[in-house]
Design a protein around this motif. Sequence first.
Motif, PDB file in Angstrom:
ATOM      1  N   GLY A 143       0.768  -1.234  -0.088  1.00  0.00           N
ATOM      2  CA  GLY A 143      -0.118  -0.083  -0.134  1.00  0.00           C
ATOM      3  C   GLY A 143       1.058   1.224  -0.083  1.00  0.00           C
ATOM      4  N   GLY A 144       2.063   1.034  -0.212  1.00  0.00           N
ATOM      5  CA  GLY A 144       2.981   2.310  -0.070  1.00  0.00           C
ATOM      6  C   GLY A 144       4.500   1.800   0.304  1.00  0.00           C
ATOM      7  N   ILE A 145       5.359   2.705  -0.052  1.00  0.00           N
ATOM      8  CA  ILE A 145       6.877   2.354   0.209  1.00  0.00           C
ATOM      9  C   ILE A 145       7.296   3.511   0.847  1.00  0.00           C
ATOM     10  CG2 ILE A 145       9.219   1.811  -0.782  1.00  0.00           C
ATOM     11  CD1 ILE A 145       7.651  -0.225  -2.533  1.00  0.00           C
ATOM     12  N   ILE A 146       8.195   3.597   1.855  1.00  0.00           N
ATOM     13  CA  ILE A 146       8.827   4.820   2.540  1.00  0.00           C
ATOM     14  C   ILE A 146      10.224   4.211   3.118  1.00  0.00           C
ATOM     15  CG2 ILE A 146       7.614   4.417   4.671  1.00  0.00           C
ATOM     16  CD1 ILE A 146       8.295   7.903   4.602  1.00  0.00           C
ATOM     17  N   PHE A 147      11.263   4.782   2.480  1.00  0.00           N
ATOM     18  CA  PHE A 147      12.606   4.793   3.412  1.00  0.00           C
ATOM     19  C   PHE A 147      13.397   6.129   3.437  1.00  0.00           C
ATOM     20  CE2 PHE A 147      13.058   2.344  -0.508  1.00  0.00           C
ATOM     21  CZ  PHE A 147      14.128   3.013  -0.969  1.00  0.00           C
ATOM     22  N   PRO A 148      14.277   6.433   4.425  1.00  0.00           N
ATOM     23  CA  PRO A 148      15.179   7.451   4.323  1.00  0.00           C
ATOM     24  C   PRO A 148      16.191   7.045   3.418  1.00  0.00           C
ATOM     25  CG  PRO A 148      14.925   6.825   6.658  1.00  0.00           C
ATOM     26  CD  PRO A 148      14.451   5.597   5.786  1.00  0.00           C
ATOM     27  N   ASN A 149      17.001   8.057   2.661  1.00  0.00           N
ATOM     28  CA  ASN A 149      18.014   7.748   1.872  1.00  0.00           C
ATOM     29  C   ASN A 149      19.161   8.948   1.672  1.00  0.00           C
ATOM     30  OD1 ASN A 149      19.609   6.044   0.419  1.00  0.00           O
ATOM     31  ND2 ASN A 149      19.410   7.160  -1.426  1.00  0.00           N
ATOM     32  N   PRO A 150      20.172   9.018   2.658  1.00  0.00           N
ATOM     33  CA  PRO A 150      20.827   7.780   3.538  1.00  0.00           C
ATOM     34  C   PRO A 150      19.821   7.561   4.379  1.00  0.00           C
ATOM     35  CG  PRO A 150      22.337   9.649   3.065  1.00  0.00           C
ATOM     36  CD  PRO A 150      21.087   9.805   2.462  1.00  0.00           C
ATOM     37  N   ASN A 151      19.901   6.143   4.913  1.00  0.00           N
ATOM     38  CA  ASN A 151      19.032   5.669   5.828  1.00  0.00           C
ATOM     39  C   ASN A 151      19.414   6.170   7.435  1.00  0.00           C
ATOM     40  OD1 ASN A 151      16.938   4.149   7.089  1.00  0.00           O
ATOM     41  ND2 ASN A 151      18.087   2.301   6.839  1.00  0.00           N
ATOM     42  N   ALA A 152      18.397   6.394   8.222  1.00  0.00           N
ATOM     43  CA  ALA A 152      18.672   6.788   9.377  1.00  0.00           C
ATOM     44  C   ALA A 152      18.279   5.385  10.377  1.00  0.00           C
ATOM     45  CB  ALA A 152      17.838   7.918  10.008  1.00  0.00           C
TER      46      ALA A 152
END
Length: 353
Positions: A143-152
């Motif tokens: 239902g959706g995708i989220i991630f930080p880049n660079p990751n935290a």
Amino acid sequence: MWENNVRKIVPYTPGEQPKNPDKIKLNTNENPYPPSPRVMEILKSFDYNDLKLYPDTDSKVLADELSKYYKISPEQIFIGVGSDDVLSIAFLTFFNSEKPVFFPDITYSFYDVWADVYRIPYEQKPLTDDFKINPEDYKKENGGIIFPNPNAPTGVEESIEMIEDIIKSNPDSVVIIDEAYVDFGGKSCLSLIDKYENLLVVQTFSKSRSMAGIRIGYAMGSKKLIKYMNDVKFSINSYTMNSITQVCGAEAVKDVEYFKETTAKIISTREYSKKRLKELGFVFEDSMSNFIFASHTKYKAEDIFRDLKSRNIFVRYWNKPRINNYLRITIGTDEEMNKLFSALEDIFAGYNN
Ligand SMILES: *Cc1c(COP(=O)(O)O)cnc(C)c1O
């Protein structure tokens, strides 16, 4: 019982804000340098009489400045009160199916809180042992995708090619890339927003622009995505960003030189800190952010965290599965980092006695 009908939630826990003036604060990824001097100048000339009026609901002065800086249309920019506000509105707007939203198991610990408060189902996809995303995890119905880049809190950067592959495989969901730390030498996905209508890139003034206290965040994406976010925002509270913040933000964006200078200083201190931390016996994946997520080869992170704190040096520690032997150390000034390294030498000498 009225309490049965309350929306109950375990809230996000921000890093500690110790009051002691002598502290060295390396625990919340703030910038050690002040905001651009142009912000101070604009504050001095701000027309006090303007405060009697409601602020501009579109934060036009700021949106126009960001639009010039990034060479995109103001209609491709959504402005919020910190990126936490932007991300919260994005969750509410785009993660609206019955399907689970995907994000990594080790990531910004606000994502599961927003999912919980808005009752969005989610699945956390385990990072590999070297804290990398496995793109195949994100090619299942979602239902959706989220991630930080660079990751935290890992600091690990993923390639634009890998991210594009994930976006391409998910035409039926919105993919949000949280670029809170991208200005410290990372590569932005911004160039992909015209190619993928379902890509939202979120950034903030809190880290690279030294303005965590003023609260400015923004999202960039297709005009359609931005319109949908504004419709939700204007259904909750139109006047979120005050007029002083709007002009301060615009001035900060104009000062490109200061921005380049301060981010370059942090990157150089980070590279020096990597060297020193290795010499002190720490191991870590390469960081492209303004922090280093490190584990010690001999000593327990929790002990180091406690002993640094007793010397008024604050870093971040989480007693959570998979990361409970890591410290997240924000990059401060060279002087602050050198004080940290001396304290660590001293603490480790004590452990050996
Ligand atoms: C710091 C941070 C934010 C929030 O920043 P704001 O101060 O609300 O703009 C968002 N995402 C990540 C990954 C962060 O580390």
